[in-house]
Design a protein around this motif. Structure first.
Motif, PDB file in Angstrom:
ATOM      1  N   LEU A   1       0.829  -1.209   0.000  1.00  9.41           N
ATOM      2  CA  LEU A   1       0.000   0.000   0.000  1.00  9.41           C
ATOM      3  C   LEU A   1       0.873   1.273   0.000  1.00  9.41           C
ATOM      4  N   SER A   2       2.174   1.103   0.118  1.00  9.72           N
ATOM      5  CA  SER A   2       3.108   2.241   0.040  1.00  9.72           C
ATOM      6  C   SER A   2       2.994   2.897  -1.327  1.00  9.72           C
ATOM      7  N   ASP A   3       3.425   4.148  -1.394  1.00  8.26           N
ATOM      8  CA  ASP A   3       3.404   4.856  -2.676  1.00  8.26           C
ATOM      9  C   ASP A   3       4.337   4.201  -3.695  1.00  8.26           C
ATOM     10  N   PHE A   4       5.495   3.754  -3.219  1.00 11.30           N
ATOM     11  CA  PHE A   4       6.485   3.155  -4.122  1.00 11.30           C
ATOM     12  C   PHE A   4       7.110   1.923  -3.493  1.00 11.30           C
ATOM     13  N   ARG A   5       7.373   0.916  -4.323  1.00  9.53           N
ATOM     14  CA  ARG A   5       8.073  -0.297  -3.892  1.00  9.53           C
ATOM     15  C   ARG A   5       9.478  -0.239  -4.479  1.00  9.53           C
ATOM     16  N   ILE A   6      10.464  -0.377  -3.624  1.00  8.19           N
ATOM     17  CA  ILE A   6      11.854  -0.405  -4.065  1.00  8.19           C
ATOM     18  C   ILE A   6      12.358  -1.830  -3.904  1.00  8.19           C
ATOM     19  N   ASP A   7      12.659  -2.479  -5.008  1.00  5.80           N
ATOM     20  CA  ASP A   7      13.202  -3.831  -4.965  1.00  5.80           C
ATOM     21  C   ASP A   7      14.685  -3.707  -4.622  1.00  5.80           C
ATOM     22  N   CYS A   8      15.038  -4.134  -3.431  1.00  3.27           N
ATOM     23  CA  CYS A   8      16.410  -3.959  -2.937  1.00  3.27           C
ATOM     24  C   CYS A   8      17.301  -5.173  -3.194  1.00  3.27           C
ATOM     25  N   ASN A   9      16.765  -6.206  -3.827  1.00  2.00           N
ATOM     26  CA  ASN A   9      17.492  -7.473  -3.935  1.00  2.00           C
ATOM     27  C   ASN A   9      18.802  -7.433  -4.701  1.00  2.00           C
ATOM     28  N   ALA A  10      18.822  -6.818  -5.843  1.00  2.00           N
ATOM     29  CA  ALA A  10      20.057  -6.859  -6.647  1.00  2.00           C
ATOM     30  C   ALA A  10      20.741  -5.493  -6.681  1.00  2.00           C
ATOM     31  N   LYS A  11      20.490  -4.685  -5.655  1.00  2.00           N
ATOM     32  CA  LYS A  11      21.036  -3.326  -5.644  1.00  2.00           C
ATOM     33  C   LYS A  11      21.876  -3.104  -4.404  1.00  2.00           C
ATOM     34  N   ASN A  12      22.903  -2.265  -4.574  1.00  2.00           N
ATOM     35  CA  ASN A  12      23.665  -1.879  -3.397  1.00  2.00           C
ATOM     36  C   ASN A  12      23.025  -0.629  -2.788  1.00  2.00           C
ATOM     37  N   ARG A  13      23.495  -0.247  -1.633  1.00  2.00           N
ATOM     38  CA  ARG A  13      22.942   0.878  -0.891  1.00  2.00           C
ATOM     39  C   ARG A  13      22.850   2.156  -1.729  1.00  2.00           C
ATOM     40  N   ASN A  14      23.912   2.475  -2.469  1.00  2.00           N
ATOM     41  CA  ASN A  14      23.910   3.709  -3.274  1.00  2.00           C
ATOM     42  C   ASN A  14      22.874   3.673  -4.391  1.00  2.00           C
ATOM     43  N   GLN A  15      22.679   2.515  -4.986  1.00  2.00           N
ATOM     44  CA  GLN A  15      21.658   2.387  -6.042  1.00  2.00           C
ATOM     45  C   GLN A  15      20.257   2.573  -5.461  1.00  2.00           C
ATOM     46  N   ILE A  16      20.031   2.020  -4.291  1.00  2.00           N
ATOM     47  CA  ILE A  16      18.733   2.156  -3.624  1.00  2.00           C
ATOM     48  C   ILE A  16      18.475   3.626  -3.295  1.00  2.00           C
ATOM     49  N   ILE A  17      19.474   4.276  -2.728  1.00  5.86           N
ATOM     50  CA  ILE A  17      19.341   5.691  -2.358  1.00  5.86           C
ATOM     51  C   ILE A  17      19.081   6.546  -3.594  1.00  5.86           C
ATOM     52  N   LYS A  18      19.827   6.301  -4.661  1.00  5.67           N
ATOM     53  CA  LYS A  18      19.640   7.084  -5.886  1.00  5.67           C
ATOM     54  C   LYS A  18      18.223   6.901  -6.432  1.00  5.67           C
ATOM     55  N   GLU A  19      17.732   5.659  -6.433  1.00  2.00           N
ATOM     56  CA  GLU A  19      16.381   5.389  -6.926  1.00  2.00           C
ATOM     57  C   GLU A  19      15.335   6.157  -6.111  1.00  2.00           C
ATOM     58  N   ILE A  20      15.474   6.138  -4.780  1.00  2.00           N
ATOM     59  CA  ILE A  20      14.518   6.840  -3.914  1.00  2.00           C
ATOM     60  C   ILE A  20      14.604   8.350  -4.132  1.00  2.00           C
ATOM     61  N   VAL A  21      15.811   8.888  -4.184  1.00  2.00           N
ATOM     62  CA  VAL A  21      16.000  10.327  -4.382  1.00  2.00           C
ATOM     63  C   VAL A  21      15.380  10.761  -5.720  1.00  2.00           C
ATOM     64  N   ASP A  22      15.633  10.000  -6.777  1.00  2.00           N
ATOM     65  CA  ASP A  22      15.069  10.343  -8.096  1.00  2.00           C
ATOM     66  C   ASP A  22      13.544  10.394  -8.052  1.00  2.00           C
ATOM     67  N   ILE A  23      12.933   9.417  -7.416  1.00  2.00           N
ATOM     68  CA  ILE A  23      11.466   9.393  -7.329  1.00  2.00           C
ATOM     69  C   ILE A  23      10.985  10.557  -6.463  1.00  2.00           C
ATOM     70  N   TYR A  24      11.588  10.712  -5.288  1.00  2.00           N
ATOM     71  CA  TYR A  24      11.146  11.733  -4.334  1.00  2.00           C
ATOM     72  C   TYR A  24      11.253  13.143  -4.916  1.00  2.00           C
ATOM     73  N   GLU A  25      12.357  13.411  -5.593  1.00  2.00           N
ATOM     74  CA  GLU A  25      12.550  14.768  -6.147  1.00  2.00           C
ATOM     75  C   GLU A  25      11.635  15.065  -7.310  1.00  2.00           C
ATOM     76  N   ASN A  26      11.078  14.026  -7.921  1.00  2.00           N
ATOM     77  CA  ASN A  26      10.155  14.249  -9.045  1.00  2.00           C
ATOM     78  C   ASN A  26       8.683  14.194  -8.625  1.00  2.00           C
ATOM     79  N   GLU A  27       8.444  14.030  -7.347  1.00  2.00           N
ATOM     80  CA  GLU A  27       7.062  13.981  -6.851  1.00  2.00           C
ATOM     81  C   GLU A  27       6.511  15.380  -6.651  1.00  2.00           C
TER      82      GLU A  27
END
Length: 169
Positions: free
Chosen positions: A143-169
């Motif tokens: 029910l969250s606004d966004f699902r971030i699949d963290c399985n094949a990503k390192n910490r920096n990739q996860i952070i970048k994905e979240i920042v990109d989505i958040y800044e475009n909201e």
């Protein structure tokens, strides 16, 4: 005004560590609800569960979460079970953008099996029990606004994905 950024997901997915990094990157305050409660009561989460019970903990969790959701520009790391609370979900959707950090239960089990601070693991839960717990919470986390699949990503990739989505909201 930019909404708060709220991280949800199972224990051990990295909500706290990723949240800290996100807050630095986005120049926002960071709060970890479990840490706030532990400091306030001078007890670990598992001690609170043991001495006061889960209901007592969930009531404080709701109060503290809503308190932080009423602030502005905060990165909030929820406890693993917080998003199951309908009031917390409703307030999050009004005052925040929520991100479910989704990680395979096998990886979660590997990360948390030695951590006795986790109240739901004090009975030495097996990998299968963690899998069941993940499965039972999936529907609510989704029910969250966004699902971030963290399985094949390192910490920096996860952070970048979240920042990109958040800044475009």
């Amino acid at each position: 005004m930019k909404k708060n950024l709220v991280l949800t997901g199972m224990m051990g997915v990295g909500k706290s560590s990723i949240g800290k990094d996100l807050s630095h990157k986005l120049k926002m305050e960071f709060t970890d609800i479990d840490s706030i409660i532990e400091k306030k009561l001078s007890l670990s989460i598992s001690e609170i569960f043991k001495k006061k019970g889960e209901k007592f903990f969930r009531d404080i969790e709701e109060k503290e979460t809503i308190n932080y959701l009423n602030k502005n520009k905060v990165v909030i790391a929820l406890g693993g079970g917080a998003f199951l609370n309908e009031k917390i979900r409703d307030e999050t959707s009004k005052k925040g953008i929520s991100f479910w950090l989704d990680l395979d239960s096998k990886i979660i089990f590997q990360r948390i099996k030695l951590n006795m601070k986790r109240p739901l693991l004090n009975n030495n839960k097996s990998e299968n029990e963690i899998k069941k717990l993940c499965k039972s919470r999936e529907k609510t986390y989704s029910l969250s606004d966004f699902r971030i699949d963290c399985n094949a990503k390192n910490r920096n990739q996860i952070i970048k994905e979240i920042v990109d989505i958040y800044e475009n909201e």
